[in-house]
Structures are given as structure tokens and as C-alpha cells.
Design a protein around this motif. Sequence first.
Motif, PDB file in Angstrom:
ATOM      1  N   MET A 145       0.854  -1.189   0.000  1.00 39.59           N
ATOM      2  CA  MET A 145       0.000   0.000   0.000  1.00 39.59           C
ATOM      3  C   MET A 145       0.893   1.243   0.000  1.00 39.59           C
ATOM      4  N   THR A 146       0.574   2.204  -0.881  1.00 41.05           N
ATOM      5  CA  THR A 146       1.437   3.370  -1.042  1.00 41.05           C
ATOM      6  C   THR A 146       1.609   4.150   0.253  1.00 41.05           C
ATOM      7  N   ALA A 147       0.513   4.369   0.979  1.00 38.59           N
ATOM      8  CA  ALA A 147       0.597   5.148   2.221  1.00 38.59           C
ATOM      9  C   ALA A 147       1.539   4.490   3.219  1.00 38.59           C
ATOM     10  N   ASP A 148       1.466   3.177   3.357  1.00 42.70           N
ATOM     11  CA  ASP A 148       2.343   2.467   4.296  1.00 42.70           C
ATOM     12  C   ASP A 148       3.804   2.586   3.877  1.00 42.70           C
ATOM     13  N   ARG A 149       4.059   2.513   2.587  1.00 42.31           N
ATOM     14  CA  ARG A 149       5.442   2.625   2.108  1.00 42.31           C
ATOM     15  C   ARG A 149       5.980   4.028   2.365  1.00 42.31           C
ATOM     16  N   ILE A 150       5.132   5.029   2.195  1.00 41.84           N
ATOM     17  CA  ILE A 150       5.557   6.404   2.497  1.00 41.84           C
ATOM     18  C   ILE A 150       5.858   6.537   3.982  1.00 41.84           C
ATOM     19  N   ASN A 151       5.002   5.967   4.817  1.00 43.62           N
ATOM     20  CA  ASN A 151       5.226   6.039   6.265  1.00 43.62           C
ATOM     21  C   ASN A 151       6.558   5.416   6.655  1.00 43.62           C
ATOM     22  N   GLU A 152       6.908   4.303   6.042  1.00 38.65           N
ATOM     23  CA  GLU A 152       8.186   3.671   6.354  1.00 38.65           C
ATOM     24  C   GLU A 152       9.344   4.564   5.929  1.00 38.65           C
ATOM     25  N   ARG A 153       9.216   5.206   4.794  1.00 40.41           N
ATOM     26  CA  ARG A 153      10.250   6.154   4.358  1.00 40.41           C
ATOM     27  C   ARG A 153      10.370   7.316   5.346  1.00 40.41           C
ATOM     28  N   LEU A 154       9.233   7.799   5.831  1.00 42.31           N
ATOM     29  CA  LEU A 154       9.258   8.927   6.764  1.00 42.31           C
ATOM     30  C   LEU A 154       9.901   8.543   8.091  1.00 42.31           C
ATOM     31  N   VAL A 155       9.594   7.362   8.574  1.00 42.18           N
ATOM     32  CA  VAL A 155      10.197   6.907   9.831  1.00 42.18           C
ATOM     33  C   VAL A 155      11.712   6.817   9.673  1.00 42.18           C
ATOM     34  N   ALA A 156      12.170   6.259   8.560  1.00 42.21           N
ATOM     35  CA  ALA A 156      13.613   6.145   8.319  1.00 42.21           C
ATOM     36  C   ALA A 156      14.255   7.519   8.197  1.00 42.21           C
ATOM     37  N   TRP A 157      13.570   8.435   7.513  1.00 40.67           N
ATOM     38  CA  TRP A 157      14.064   9.812   7.345  1.00 40.67           C
ATOM     39  C   TRP A 157      14.153  10.515   8.697  1.00 40.67           C
ATOM     40  N   ALA A 158      13.091  10.406   9.500  1.00 39.94           N
ATOM     41  CA  ALA A 158      13.076  11.040  10.818  1.00 39.94           C
ATOM     42  C   ALA A 158      14.153  10.467  11.724  1.00 39.94           C
ATOM     43  N   ASP A 159      14.344   9.157  11.659  1.00 35.27           N
ATOM     44  CA  ASP A 159      15.360   8.504  12.483  1.00 35.27           C
ATOM     45  C   ASP A 159      16.758   8.991  12.093  1.00 35.27           C
ATOM     46  N   ARG A 160      16.982   9.100  10.798  1.00 32.53           N
ATOM     47  CA  ARG A 160      18.296   9.550  10.307  1.00 32.53           C
ATOM     48  C   ARG A 160      18.575  10.998  10.730  1.00 32.53           C
TER      49      ARG A 160
END
Length: 320
Positions: free
Chosen positions: A1-16
Motif C-alpha cells: 500500500m502506497t501510504a504504508d510505504r511512504i510512512n516507512e520512508r518517513l520513519v527512516a528519514w526522521a530517524d536519520r
Amino acid sequence: MTADRINERLVAWADRIGLYHGRLERVRAADFGSLATLCYPSTDDLDRLTVPARCALAIWAMDDHYCDDPGLGAEPSLLGSRLATAAAVLGKVRLPDRHEGEFDDATRTDPVLVALRSAVTYLGHLTTPTQLDRTRHSLCYLFTALAQEASWRATHHRPRVWEYLVNRQANSFLPCMTVIDAIGGYHLPAHLWADPQVYDTVGIAGLASCVANDIYSVDVEDHGAGEDFNLPRALVEERRCTPKEALVLSAELHNDLMQRFHEQSDALRRRGEPELRSYLDGVRDWCAGSLAWHRSSPRYHPRTSPDRPPTTRTEHGHHT
């Protein structure tokens, strides 16, 4: 699902970057991926949709880290200085060479500033210079409104309804709405964006979305502390009505604003500019998507939340 994939990218971005350190579950739970997919239905491209999602996360993080959450470092006495620096990292500051490095060193350790700079850089890959400048300007406008709220807190001022709504013209979703055409792959010409009728129509839609945000924020804001500002609270204090009555009045104002948006938007469409028609359709879709996201995001619906707010509309006679 596109929204879930975006959320995973955001979590990784925020963590970095270091946003929400130790609280990354808040990033995933807020579901900014759904905000992007709902508000920008003109594309289903994962990379394009991640761009406004990053921008949204950076803006919300600034609000949490600078304005609202002491646990994330919010300090009212520092807000004005922080916002001025945030405006500078958007790319408009020019310093003598020997001070440029000092500025970079000072701003690369603040995760909010890093997030804003990163989000705007990603946005710049999709936009024309005039589109990017449009977003920068709206962000600086937002910063002035946040500074005004800080002055209200410092002086224990409770704004009148008109005064609060003036603030909400700036403290709005306009930065998110400025990128509608860029995400959709076209360009609303600068002369149309600057047209007073167009700008007024977009501003009405933006204010309506902010009123909806206020309605859905009521249950998660700490009214007892006397530090939060929203339209229902301003109505309670000014009109001496009950909180329930204030919610109904707020919903009525939202619906009146959306009615006005549709009427003005219809008139503008008759002018015939294809980019303007596309953009106004995008604004309509953005309002509907934002309302749907507010109705589902855990950010506005903690487990202890009472009954849902009154009904708000985005289209004539249609509830979303």
C-alpha cells in the motif's frame, strides 16, 4: 500500500535526522503517508508523494519540537529566535563567506532545521523556481503566526474570534497547498497565483481546513493549561457558550467557508485557464483529503477520545 510505504520512508528519514528521538512510533502512527495519498490524488507515484509527506512531517515536527511539547525541547522563550533561524534555512539567507560555515555548523545539529532544509531540497527537485519560492514564502508567513501565538502565551492573552481567525490565515495549511500543481506535474503560472481572486479563493479553502483541524484537535489539546488556541475555545470565551455549542458553530463556519470556496471557484473556472481549473480541482481534493485524514489519524483520535466532532463538508451537500 502506497501510504504504508511512504510512512516507512518517513520513519527512516526522521530517524536519520533525529526527529522525535525515542518517539518514532508517533511518526508512523500519525500516518502522513495517508495524508499525502488522500490530499494529492492526481498522482500515485511513490517518489512524488513522498515529497509533500516529508514537508508535512517537517512542519508538524517544528510545531511539536518548538511550540507544543517540552519533552521534545519546546521552550517559549526561544521560539522567536528559532523561527527566524528556520526561515533562514529555507534558502534565502546570504552571509559573508567566513560566517557561512558557522551558520551551517549551528543549524546542522537541530533536527527540525535539518528536516526543513531536507524537505525543501527534495521539493526543489520537482518544482520550478517560482513554485519553490511560493512555498518558501508561505512557510515564512506561517512562522510569523507561530510567533504571534508565542506572544499570546507570554502575555496570557486570549484572542478574540476575529483576531484568532486572522492568525489562522497565516498559521494554515497553505504551504501544503502551494505544492498541489508541482505534485500533479504542471505549473500554475505566477500571475495566476498572485491574482487577488485566486489567492482569496485558495485562502478561504485554507482557512476552512484550519477550522476543521481545530475541531478535530479539541479532544487532544490541554485546555486546562490555558496554553492552546483554537476556534472552539475562542468562541466559548467570547460568546459564553458551551463547548458543544462552540463545536457546532465552528462546523457551521467551516461549511460556510467551503460553500464560499465552491462559489468563487466556479466563477474562476469560467475564465477558462486550464492550469487554474486543474489547480482549483486540486484545492478541492486537498480539502477533502485533509478532512478524511483528520477523521482517521491517531494524532487526533487518542483511545480516550469522546464522540466525533460535528459534521463538516467539503462539497455541496456531500459529507466526507
